[in-house]
Scaffold this active site. Structure first.
Site, mmCIF file in Angstrom:
data_model
loop_
_atom_site.group_PDB
_atom_site.id
_atom_site.type_symbol
_atom_site.label_atom_id
_atom_site.label_comp_id
_atom_site.label_asym_id
_atom_site.label_seq_id
_atom_site.Cartn_x
_atom_site.Cartn_y
_atom_site.Cartn_z
ATOM 1 N N GLU A 65 8.775 7.302 4.007
ATOM 2 C CA GLU A 65 8.713 5.976 3.390
ATOM 3 C C GLU A 65 10.089 5.312 3.351
ATOM 4 O O GLU A 65 11.092 5.965 3.026
ATOM 5 C CB GLU A 65 8.172 6.133 1.962
ATOM 6 C CG GLU A 65 8.085 4.838 1.160
ATOM 7 C CD GLU A 65 7.779 5.093 -0.312
ATOM 8 O OE1 GLU A 65 7.267 4.169 -0.958
ATOM 9 O OE2 GLU A 65 8.056 6.215 -0.796
ATOM 10 N N LYS A 111 1.085 -0.922 -0.197
ATOM 11 C CA LYS A 111 0.974 0.128 -1.215
ATOM 12 C C LYS A 111 0.251 -0.375 -2.458
ATOM 13 O O LYS A 111 0.652 -1.376 -3.062
ATOM 14 C CB LYS A 111 2.378 0.618 -1.561
ATOM 15 C CG LYS A 111 2.459 1.818 -2.491
ATOM 16 C CD LYS A 111 3.918 2.259 -2.577
ATOM 17 C CE LYS A 111 4.113 3.474 -3.466
ATOM 18 N NZ LYS A 111 5.525 3.902 -3.472
ATOM 19 N N CYS A 129 3.277 7.193 -0.516
ATOM 20 C CA CYS A 129 3.929 7.897 -1.621
ATOM 21 C C CYS A 129 3.073 7.973 -2.891
ATOM 22 O O CYS A 129 2.144 8.769 -2.945
ATOM 23 C CB CYS A 129 5.304 7.303 -1.883
ATOM 24 S SG CYS A 129 6.432 8.473 -2.691
#
Length: 279
Positions: free
Chosen positions: A40, A113, A150
């Protein structure tokens, strides 16, 4: 199909990080990898450690981001699928995003995200708007993949949604390490791996996670990138300290047969899951 996972330490210079990742991608491709995952926000140091207004200047729109064009071309050249993490600006909003390039260089779309963490040295809510794309399954030339980012990896709903869409492989580019001011634990590495292995088991899918290593300001990034098979066995392990490339062979035919035989999706009861849509 062979999956490659890259684990690396990064500098403050974007150009150096791009060169480093391009060399690692080429190494993975030489080893036969057809899908290659980078960590990431690899283009810089992990900047969300603190709230600094000047860091917003690191964001670019998708069309203005020079290294996305570079990796798109590289994907076509090497005939590898590349999910590429970047700090995205879209007018007045800022997102932690991944664009997936197919093995012919085709842009398969962007995921933003969904779950944004906030805590000491992980100040992501200051920078990132919660994603508005929804979860996605990408139908690549080598198979169907889902990509979370993540903090998404801690949420079973994210993994289940991508699996229900048909993903046989879930990928999680990550930037996670020590918790310098946590009153609970300073090392989440075992939990981090355990929760994703749980996604592999409960959805009967492959899972791959790519993390960074090394110290950046107050965080020691713990690596431990890995690939797990659809029964939860670790089939490739990067360890905790070194830059490296790991690969593993995946068999999506066997995965789909096992998934059907286990019956987890057959026995689901979505009519009983309304509480999942509430706080």
């Amino acid at each position: 199909m062979k999956l490659g996972i890259l684990q690396g330490s990064f500098s403050k210079t974007t150009e150096d990080n791009i060169i480093k990742m391009s060399h690692a991608i080429r190494k993975a491709a030489q080893e036969g990898a057809q899908i290659v995952l980078m960590p990431e926000l690899f283009a810089n140091h992990y900047f969300p450690q603190t709230e600094q207004i000047e860091n917003f200047a690191l964001a670019r729109s998708k069309n203005e981001n020079f290294f996305l064009k570079f990796f798109q071309k590289l994907a076509g050249e090497l005939q590898v699928v590349l999910p590429v993490s970047f700090f995205e600006r879209d007018r007045t909003s800022y997102f932690n995003s991944v664009v997936v390039f197919d093995a012919n260089g085709k842009d398969l779309g962007t995921y933003r995200k969904a779950h944004i963490p906030d805590g000491p040295w992980y100040e992501e809510k200051y920078y990132f708007t919660p994603g508005d794309t929804g979860f996605r399954c990408y139908n690549t030339l080598y198979g169907n993949i889902g990509v979370g980012i993540c903090w998404d990896q801690w949420f079973p709903e994210c993994a289940r949604a991508m699996s229900l869409m048909g993903a046989s492989l879930l990928l999680y580019p990550s930037a996670i390490g020590s918790e310098p001011e946590s009153s609970i634990t300073n090392d989440t590495s075992a939990m981090w791996r355990r929760v994703m292995v749980g996604h592999a088991v409960s959805n009967s899918v492959y899972v791959g996670a790519s993390n960074r290593v090394g110290r950046e300001r107050e965080i020691d990034f713990y690596g431990t990138s890995f690939i797990a098979d659809y029964q939860g066995e670790i089939i490739a392990d990067a360890g905790s300290s070194d830059d490296c490339v790991i690969t593993a062979d995946l068999n999506f035919t066997d995965q789909r047969e096992f998934q059907a035989d286990m019956g987890f999706f057959r026995d689901r009861r979505p009519d009983l899951y309304s509480s999942l849509l509430s706080r």
